[in-house]
Design an enzyme around this catalytic site. Structure first.
Site, mmCIF file in Angstrom:
data_model
loop_
_atom_site.group_PDB
_atom_site.id
_atom_site.type_symbol
_atom_site.label_atom_id
_atom_site.label_comp_id
_atom_site.label_asym_id
_atom_site.label_seq_id
_atom_site.Cartn_x
_atom_site.Cartn_y
_atom_site.Cartn_z
ATOM 1 N N ASN A 5 0.828 -1.207 0.000
ATOM 2 C CA ASN A 5 0.000 0.000 0.000
ATOM 3 C C ASN A 5 0.861 1.254 0.000
ATOM 4 O OD1 ASN A 5 -2.095 -1.815 0.220
ATOM 5 N ND2 ASN A 5 -2.314 -1.558 2.439
ATOM 6 N N VAL A 6 0.349 2.284 -0.604
ATOM 7 C CA VAL A 6 1.085 3.555 -0.636
ATOM 8 C C VAL A 6 0.510 4.537 0.390
ATOM 9 C CG1 VAL A 6 1.876 3.302 -3.021
ATOM 10 C CG2 VAL A 6 -0.370 4.349 -2.589
ATOM 11 N N GLY A 13 -4.973 -9.031 3.417
ATOM 12 C CA GLY A 13 -5.669 -8.099 2.527
ATOM 13 C C GLY A 13 -5.039 -7.910 1.174
ATOM 14 N N HIS A 40 5.918 -0.532 -2.650
ATOM 15 C CA HIS A 40 5.374 0.166 -3.819
ATOM 16 C C HIS A 40 5.409 1.676 -3.649
ATOM 17 C CE1 HIS A 40 2.956 -3.617 -5.159
ATOM 18 N NE2 HIS A 40 4.243 -3.715 -5.409
ATOM 19 N N CYS A 74 17.385 13.811 -10.061
ATOM 20 C CA CYS A 74 18.498 13.701 -9.094
ATOM 21 C C CYS A 74 18.216 12.699 -7.984
ATOM 22 C CB CYS A 74 18.797 15.078 -8.481
ATOM 23 S SG CYS A 74 17.563 15.652 -7.281
HETATM 24 N N1 APR Z 1 -10.548 -7.202 4.892
HETATM 25 C C1 APR Z 1 -9.674 -8.110 4.399
HETATM 26 N N2 APR Z 1 -9.440 -8.269 3.071
HETATM 27 C C2 APR Z 1 -10.136 -7.481 2.229
HETATM 28 C C3 APR Z 1 -11.073 -6.527 2.680
HETATM 29 C C4 APR Z 1 -11.267 -6.402 4.079
HETATM 30 N N3 APR Z 1 -12.133 -5.523 4.591
HETATM 31 N N4 APR Z 1 -11.605 -5.909 1.586
HETATM 32 C C5 APR Z 1 -11.012 -6.457 0.501
HETATM 33 N N5 APR Z 1 -10.145 -7.412 0.883
HETATM 34 C C6 APR Z 1 -9.288 -8.252 0.050
HETATM 35 C C7 APR Z 1 -9.894 -8.625 -1.279
HETATM 36 O O1 APR Z 1 -10.629 -9.838 -1.154
HETATM 37 C C8 APR Z 1 -8.653 -8.819 -2.149
HETATM 38 O O2 APR Z 1 -8.196 -10.151 -2.091
HETATM 39 O O3 APR Z 1 -8.146 -7.478 -0.246
HETATM 40 C C9 APR Z 1 -7.608 -7.898 -1.503
HETATM 41 C C10 APR Z 1 -7.312 -6.660 -2.325
HETATM 42 O O4 APR Z 1 -6.750 -7.089 -3.538
HETATM 43 P P1 APR Z 1 -6.333 -6.010 -4.620
HETATM 44 O O5 APR Z 1 -7.462 -5.059 -4.813
HETATM 45 O O6 APR Z 1 -5.782 -6.775 -5.794
HETATM 46 O O7 APR Z 1 -5.161 -5.185 -3.917
HETATM 47 P P2 APR Z 1 -3.665 -5.660 -3.692
HETATM 48 O O8 APR Z 1 -3.579 -7.157 -3.564
HETATM 49 O O9 APR Z 1 -3.122 -4.849 -2.588
HETATM 50 O O10 APR Z 1 -2.956 -5.206 -5.065
HETATM 51 C C11 APR Z 1 -1.543 -5.381 -5.128
HETATM 52 O O11 APR Z 1 -1.513 -4.250 -7.264
HETATM 53 O O12 APR Z 1 -2.313 -2.581 -8.562
HETATM 54 C C12 APR Z 1 -1.258 -2.957 -7.809
HETATM 55 O O13 APR Z 1 0.223 -1.500 -6.768
HETATM 56 C C13 APR Z 1 -1.067 -2.005 -6.666
HETATM 57 O O14 APR Z 1 -0.229 -2.521 -4.468
HETATM 58 C C14 APR Z 1 -1.219 -2.887 -5.429
HETATM 59 C C15 APR Z 1 -0.956 -4.273 -5.962
#
Ligand code: APR
Length: 230
Positions: free
Chosen positions: A89-90, A172, A106, A117
Site C-alpha cells: 500500500n502507498v 488483505g 510500492h 536527481c
Molecule cells: N478485509 C480483508 N481483506 C479485504 C477486505 C477487508 N475488509 N476488503 C477487501 N479485501 C481483500 C480482497 O478480497 C482482495 O483479495 O483485499 C484484496 C485486495 O486485492 P487487490 O485489490 O488486488 O489489492 P492488492 O492485492 O493490494 O494489489 C496489489 O496491485 O495494482 C497494484 O500496486 C497495486 O499494491 C497494489 C498491488
C-alpha cells in the site's frame, strides 16, 4: 522468539474507506492502469497522473486507520521477537496507527521524488506537473510510488527478511501482483509457517498452511491477541 513478517495489501485499508484495486468497484475499474500507473502513462499525460494521485492523497488524508492497523502497531510494540511489516500500500495508515517500521515496497503517496536527481521529500497535498525539484530545480518531479514495469523498493532487504521469518502472514492482498505474490513461497521454503487473513481466498491461498476469511478489522486484532497471548 518468533520472527514475524507481515505482508499487507489494499484489503487492510479497505475498511478505512480507501479503495482496493480488483474488486467490482476497484480503482482499476475506474482508471486504466496504463494511463495512471506506468512510466509511459506519466510521460504521455503527467497532469492526468498527478490528478489521480492527488485524488488518492486527498482520500488518504481523510481516511483513518482501522482496528487492523492498530492491532499490527500493538503487535510490533508488544511482541517479544522481531516484527516486520512489508506493505504494497502507498497510504500511511500503518504509520498513523503507530507502526514504526514499514517497508513500502510500492512507495508512498505522501512522498515525492525527483526523477532527475533522486531527491525525495514530503509531497504537497496537490502535486503539479513540472513543479521544480527543491534540490536540483529540474521539473522531473513525480509521486514517489512504484509504477507497473518499475522495480519495487527494498528488494535487496526483503529476501533476507523472508528467509529469517518463522511466521509469514499475508493480510488483505489478492496475490495477483509479483514479486509480493511469491513471498509466501519464499518464506515457506526456508521454514516459515504461513497464514493468510483475507476477505476471501486469494489467488495464492493454496500456498498457505492456514487461511482465514473475513474482514481485516475483525481477523487481525483476533490473530494479534492470539500471538500476544501465547
Ligand atoms: N478485509 C480483508 N481483506 C479485504 C477486505 C477487508 N475488509 N476488503 C477487501 N479485501 C481483500 C480482497 O478480497 C482482495 O483479495 O483485499 C484484496 C485486495 O486485492 P487487490 O485489490 O488486488 O489489492 P492488492 O492485492 O493490494 O494489489 C496489489 O496491485 O495494482 C497494484 O500496486 C497495486 O499494491 C497494489 C498491488
Amino acid at each position: 522468539m518468533t520472527n514475524i513478517v507481515i505482508l499487507t495489501g489494499a484489503g487492510v485499508s479497505a475498511e478505512s474507506g480507501l479503495g482496493t484495486f480488483r474488486n467490482t468497484d476497484g480503482l482499476w475499474t475506474e482508471y486504466d492502469i496504463e494511463d495512471v500507473a506506468t512510466p509511459e502513462g506519466f510521460a504521455r499525460d503527467p497532469v492526468l497522473v498527478h490528478d489521480f494521485y492527488n485524488a488518492r492523497r486527498d482520500n488518504c488524508l481523510r481516511a483513518r486507520p482501522n482496528p487492523a492497523h492498530y492491532a499490527l502497531a500493538r503487535l510490533e510494540k508488544k511482541h517479544s521477537g522481531p516484527v516486520h511489516i512489508i506493505t504494497q500500500n502507498v497510504d500511511d495508515l500503518h504509520e498513523r496507527a503507530g507502526t514504526r517500521a514499514v517497508w513500502h515496497m510500492h512507495g508512498e503517496l505522501m512522498r515525492a521524488r525527483c526523477a532527475a536527481c533522486g531527491h525525495g521529500w514530503d509531497a504537497p497535498r496537490r502535486m503539479r506537473a513540472g513543479a521544480p525539484c527543491p534540490a536540483c530545480g529540474n521539473g522531473a518531479t513525480r509521486p514517489d510510488v512504484v509504477w507497473f514495469g518499475e522495480m519495487p523498493f527494498h528488494m535487496h532487504e526483503i529476501p533476507d527478511l523472508l528467509r529469517a521469518a518463522d511466521l509469514f502472514v499475508s493480510i488483505g492482498t489478492s496475490g495477483n501482483v509479483y514479486p509480493a505474490a511469491a513471498f509466501v513461497q519464499d518464506a515457506a521454503r526456508t521454514g516459515a509457517r504461513t497464514l493468510e487473513l483475507n476477505l476471501e481466498p486469494s489467488a495464492g491461498a493454496r500456498d498457505f498452511d492456514e487461511t482465514r476469511q473475513g474482514p481485516a478489522s475483525a481477523l487481525v486484532p483476533q490473530w494479534v491477541e492470539e500471538v500476544l497471548g501465547r
